[in-house]
Design a protein around this motif. Structure first.
Motif, PDB file in Angstrom:
ATOM      1  N   THR A 150       0.812  -1.217   0.000  1.00  0.00           N
ATOM      2  CA  THR A 150       0.000   0.000   0.000  1.00  0.00           C
ATOM      3  C   THR A 150       0.847   1.271   0.000  1.00  0.00           C
ATOM      4  OG1 THR A 150      -1.738  -1.183   1.196  1.00  0.00           O
ATOM      5  CG2 THR A 150      -1.856   1.217   1.222  1.00  0.00           C
ATOM      6  N   LEU A 151       1.875   1.300   0.850  1.00  0.00           N
ATOM      7  CA  LEU A 151       2.673   2.524   0.993  1.00  0.00           C
ATOM      8  C   LEU A 151       3.324   2.954  -0.332  1.00  0.00           C
ATOM      9  CD1 LEU A 151       3.646   4.673   3.023  1.00  0.00           C
ATOM     10  CD2 LEU A 151       5.401   3.066   3.777  1.00  0.00           C
TER      11      LEU A 151
ATOM     12  N   ASP B 132      17.494   1.498  21.681  1.00  0.00           N
ATOM     13  CA  ASP B 132      16.962   2.855  21.825  1.00  0.00           C
ATOM     14  C   ASP B 132      15.974   3.194  20.718  1.00  0.00           C
ATOM     15  OD1 ASP B 132      18.880   3.658  23.962  1.00  0.00           O
ATOM     16  OD2 ASP B 132      20.341   3.355  22.346  1.00  0.00           O
ATOM     17  N   VAL B 133      16.110   2.514  19.585  1.00  0.00           N
ATOM     18  CA  VAL B 133      15.333   2.847  18.392  1.00  0.00           C
ATOM     19  C   VAL B 133      14.898   1.556  17.696  1.00  0.00           C
ATOM     20  CG1 VAL B 133      15.392   3.985  16.126  1.00  0.00           C
ATOM     21  CG2 VAL B 133      16.683   4.971  18.041  1.00  0.00           C
ATOM     22  N   LEU B 134      13.584   1.440  17.439  1.00  0.00           N
ATOM     23  CA  LEU B 134      13.060   0.329  16.642  1.00  0.00           C
ATOM     24  C   LEU B 134      12.806   0.844  15.224  1.00  0.00           C
ATOM     25  CD1 LEU B 134      10.247  -1.240  18.881  1.00  0.00           C
ATOM     26  CD2 LEU B 134      12.418  -2.321  18.242  1.00  0.00           C
ATOM     27  N   VAL B 135      13.302   0.116  14.235  1.00  0.00           N
ATOM     28  CA  VAL B 135      13.029   0.480  12.845  1.00  0.00           C
ATOM     29  C   VAL B 135      12.113  -0.594  12.265  1.00  0.00           C
ATOM     30  CG1 VAL B 135      14.028   1.072  10.613  1.00  0.00           C
ATOM     31  CG2 VAL B 135      15.348   1.456  12.714  1.00  0.00           C
ATOM     32  N   ALA B 136      10.847  -0.249  12.077  1.00  0.00           N
ATOM     33  CA  ALA B 136       9.885  -1.210  11.514  1.00  0.00           C
ATOM     34  C   ALA B 136      10.130  -1.292  10.016  1.00  0.00           C
ATOM     35  CB  ALA B 136       8.457  -0.759  11.803  1.00  0.00           C
ATOM     36  N   GLN B 137      10.675  -2.438   9.565  1.00  0.00           N
ATOM     37  CA  GLN B 137      11.065  -2.593   8.154  1.00  0.00           C
ATOM     38  C   GLN B 137      10.064  -3.483   7.425  1.00  0.00           C
ATOM     39  OE1 GLN B 137      13.965  -5.411   7.101  1.00  0.00           O
ATOM     40  NE2 GLN B 137      14.874  -4.228   5.435  1.00  0.00           N
ATOM     41  N   GLY B 138       9.326  -2.909   6.513  1.00  0.00           N
ATOM     42  CA  GLY B 138       8.312  -3.656   5.774  1.00  0.00           C
ATOM     43  C   GLY B 138       8.904  -4.473   4.641  1.00  0.00           C
ATOM     44  N   ALA B 149       4.101  -5.957   5.391  1.00  0.00           N
ATOM     45  CA  ALA B 149       4.297  -4.655   4.747  1.00  0.00           C
ATOM     46  C   ALA B 149       4.472  -3.547   5.796  1.00  0.00           C
ATOM     47  CB  ALA B 149       3.135  -4.335   3.818  1.00  0.00           C
ATOM     48  N   THR B 150       5.081  -2.458   5.374  1.00  0.00           N
ATOM     49  CA  THR B 150       5.415  -1.362   6.286  1.00  0.00           C
ATOM     50  C   THR B 150       4.184  -0.812   7.007  1.00  0.00           C
ATOM     51  OG1 THR B 150       7.276  -0.757   4.867  1.00  0.00           O
ATOM     52  CG2 THR B 150       6.535   0.896   6.435  1.00  0.00           C
ATOM     53  N   LEU B 151       3.100  -0.598   6.265  1.00  0.00           N
ATOM     54  CA  LEU B 151       1.915   0.034   6.865  1.00  0.00           C
ATOM     55  C   LEU B 151       1.345  -0.787   8.028  1.00  0.00           C
ATOM     56  CD1 LEU B 151      -0.012   2.465   6.686  1.00  0.00           C
ATOM     57  CD2 LEU B 151      -1.185   1.307   4.810  1.00  0.00           C
ATOM     58  N   SER B 167      12.031   5.303  20.454  1.00  0.00           N
ATOM     59  CA  SER B 167      11.653   5.878  19.156  1.00  0.00           C
ATOM     60  C   SER B 167      11.388   4.773  18.148  1.00  0.00           C
ATOM     61  CB  SER B 167      12.787   6.753  18.609  1.00  0.00           C
ATOM     62  OG  SER B 167      13.048   7.838  19.469  1.00  0.00           O
ATOM     63  N   VAL B 168      10.388   4.977  17.292  1.00  0.00           N
ATOM     64  CA  VAL B 168      10.120   4.040  16.195  1.00  0.00           C
ATOM     65  C   VAL B 168      10.317   4.778  14.875  1.00  0.00           C
ATOM     66  CG1 VAL B 168       8.365   2.613  15.065  1.00  0.00           C
ATOM     67  CG2 VAL B 168       8.503   2.682  17.574  1.00  0.00           C
ATOM     68  N   LEU B 169      11.098   4.191  13.979  1.00  0.00           N
ATOM     69  CA  LEU B 169      11.247   4.712  12.624  1.00  0.00           C
ATOM     70  C   LEU B 169      10.567   3.747  11.660  1.00  0.00           C
ATOM     71  CD1 LEU B 169      15.052   5.733  12.604  1.00  0.00           C
ATOM     72  CD2 LEU B 169      13.137   6.802  13.790  1.00  0.00           C
ATOM     73  N   ALA B 170      10.328   4.217  10.440  1.00  0.00           N
ATOM     74  CA  ALA B 170       9.666   3.389   9.431  1.00  0.00           C
ATOM     75  C   ALA B 170      10.586   3.195   8.241  1.00  0.00           C
ATOM     76  CB  ALA B 170       8.373   4.045   8.968  1.00  0.00           C
ATOM     77  N   ALA B 171      10.715   1.934   7.795  1.00  0.00           N
ATOM     78  CA  ALA B 171      11.565   1.605   6.650  1.00  0.00           C
ATOM     79  C   ALA B 171      10.802   0.724   5.673  1.00  0.00           C
ATOM     80  CB  ALA B 171      12.819   0.870   7.126  1.00  0.00           C
ATOM     81  N   GLY B 172      11.045   0.908   4.387  1.00  0.00           N
ATOM     82  CA  GLY B 172      10.432   0.052   3.378  1.00  0.00           C
ATOM     83  C   GLY B 172       9.364   0.773   2.585  1.00  0.00           C
ATOM     84  N   GLY B 173       9.636   1.051   1.328  1.00  0.00           N
ATOM     85  CA  GLY B 173       8.614   1.602   0.445  1.00  0.00           C
ATOM     86  C   GLY B 173       8.440   3.099   0.517  1.00  0.00           C
ATOM     87  N   ILE B 174       9.302   3.789   1.251  1.00  0.00           N
ATOM     88  CA  ILE B 174       9.181   5.243   1.366  1.00  0.00           C
ATOM     89  C   ILE B 174      10.092   5.881   0.317  1.00  0.00           C
ATOM     90  CG2 ILE B 174       9.362   7.245   2.889  1.00  0.00           C
ATOM     91  CD1 ILE B 174       9.239   5.141   5.247  1.00  0.00           C
ATOM     92  N   GLY B 175       9.499   6.437  -0.724  1.00  0.00           N
ATOM     93  CA  GLY B 175      10.297   6.969  -1.820  1.00  0.00           C
ATOM     94  C   GLY B 175       9.910   8.370  -2.240  1.00  0.00           C
ATOM     95  N   SER B 176       9.045   9.003  -1.464  1.00  0.00           N
ATOM     96  CA  SER B 176       8.614  10.370  -1.799  1.00  0.00           C
ATOM     97  C   SER B 176       8.274  11.107  -0.515  1.00  0.00           C
ATOM     98  CB  SER B 176       7.378  10.334  -2.705  1.00  0.00           C
ATOM     99  OG  SER B 176       6.245   9.909  -1.970  1.00  0.00           O
TER     100      SER B 176
END
Lengths: 322, 322
Positions: A150-151, B132-138, B149-151, B167-176
């Motif tokens: 979706t993302l 310290d930081v979780l990166v949710a990788q879709g 998936a990331t969402l 802190s939570v960061l988001a990874a995967g499919g972010i291109g804009s």
């Protein structure tokens, strides 16, 4: 939270309940619409005229409602689209194929035409057909879907919709108010939510299916042709279905040729499981948002939670930019 | 747009450049950090001490930088983590395994410890280790990743991070910039961006690989073990790699047993292709955000566009709630 799509349909909230065939009947649609979202009926085409009229009447009691149909089936369902339009929906969604042959029929009735798309190519096709609403459906969605999440899909479809002056909604993997906030922030005009609404009191799925969705983790789904093979459903190859993994998919997913050779035997077992609501064997179509489902409340409660959390998130993130 | 993660690392913008092994060296990290994001080095462990020191020195010229390491490799890479810490990173990301055995070593140096997680289970494991930081990788991410998936994953991981004060960061499919806005609205404190930065001037991927990413649609990736088999990389089975489809994956994906039987012959062809930068056969790890890549600009230009568009989107959506 108000968007052009909300204003066009007269909705209080930017949430659409997905038209899940076998799960989304009139009671669910009415509950969602009465709570300010857009409730929808999922129609396969094999349910018959009486069922359709009864369900539409139920749905209409809640407010404006939508109906979802499968394009690959319309060609062999003479008169179905007209029957659906006669029930007075505010929106019709034609998905999984090219909407071009049917677009004029819908628009001549002044009904809003939506289409779920799973790729940029499908989005361009739907725009060429003249749809009013593009629904970017990611692979994490439950039921039949494509391969792009979706993302990334939404980021590609939003500029196409903007350029064409067409609303874009987001479908697939949205199971919480945070998810609703996320897709609205990206520019979607509503969230299209399936799995969360499949686990509600008003959904017509079985108790066994609802319990499985509650128990499932987001890692427990599989995108598979197994259940279409077993049910001899002629879904196009490019649309596998996302279901909860179970004994049947563990046994046959990836061994479809062998399954085809032993189909009669497996079908007997499958039908028997359906009769007993045994979801170790029978299917539960559900998306990766299953991990976000904690219970089986009333649909209005789900809607309220989605909307309240989304509003809070959007207010909080508005502050970030100050 | 400012978040607690930005303040902790001293970043002007909530964007992290993913530590892509073979692609993210000191020049890319420096360019991203100098432009106000967090640049990172991707380290396999086989590059050697001289390379590591040189790249870290390059990176440090841009500002604070991070380093990404693979947990399943650390056990056989005596002293690597200490060598990395000696280069003075602001953040170390330990991913693809349990960070517990290494967490104290990182935190004793007062370096921020992050971990990419692909499931709720992995997120709980990382929290138990004290990250310290979780990166949710879709799953739509390029390179090695999971199945969710990331969402949906981000919606599950965010409440865990909140509860733990992490802190939570988001990874995967972010291109804009729209994607950046979406994950920030959900509650992520930064977007972790790989594929867009792989197609920049400063990335050390080959010209052929960059050109393929520019040409690829979001439907052109495959999540596969083929390239690990061919390269005899001992990645754990649960982390396949997302790469652009090509002749090699079309031929061997789903036929891994046959590939193993003909490995020497295929390896010869693969190495020859690498020498000629022939990406019909050699690998290009890239995510579904490939569909959003239009060219190969300077990394600072990518960062600026992501941040400007995200800020505009968040301001616009803030208005929706008034």
């Amino acid at each position: 939270v108000n968007t052009p799509f909300c204003r066009r349909l007269g909705l209080a909230h930017p949430v659409v309940q997905a038209p899940m065939a076998g799960v989304a009947g009139g009671a669910l649609a009415a509950a969602v619409s009465a709570a300010g979202g857009l409730g929808m009926l999922g129609v396969r085409g094999s349910e018959g005229t009486t069922w359709l009229r009864e369900q539409a009447e139920l749905a209409a009691a809640g407010g404006p409602f939508g109906v979802g149909l499968q394009l690959w089936k319309l060609a062999s369902s003479e008169g179905l689209l007209e029957e659906v339009l006669d029930t007075g929906p505010a929106l019709v969604s034609l998905s999984f194929g090219d909407p071009a042959p049917y677009a004029a029929i819908v628009r001549d009735r002044a009904v809003v035409l939506a289409s779920q798309v799973q790729s940029v190519e499908a989005a361009r096709q739907a725009l060429a057909a003249g749809v009013d609403v593009l629904v970017a459906q990611g692979t994490e969605a439950g039921g039949h879907t494509g391969s792009v999440a979706t993302l990334p899909l939404l980021q590609e479809v939003l500029p196409l919709g903007e350029e064409a002056g067409v609303s874009v909604l987001a479908a697939g993997g949205i199971g919480s108010g945070r998810g609703v906030a996320g897709v609205l922030a990206m520019g979607a005009e509503a969230a299209w939510v399936g799995t969360r609404f499949a686990a509600t009191q008003e959904a017509t799925g079985t108790a066994g299916a609802k319990a499985r969705i509650v128990d499932a983790a987001s890692t427990d789904t599989v995108l598979t042709h197994v259940f279409d093979l077993v049910q001899e459903a002629d879904w196009p190859d490019r649309f596998p279905g996302r279901a909860l993994r179970n004994e049947l998919t563990d046994r046959w997913h990836g061994r479809e040729d062998e399954l085809a050779a032993r189909l009669t035997e497996v079908q007997r077992r499958f039908r028997d499981a359906l009769d007993r609501d045994d979801r170790d064997v029978a299917h539960v179509y559900a998306g990766q948002a299953s991990g976000l489902v904690q219970g089986v409340p009333a649909a209005a409660e789900v809607l309220r939670e989605l909307v309240d959390v989304a509003r809070d998130r959007l207010r909080a993130v508005g502050e970030l930019t100050r």
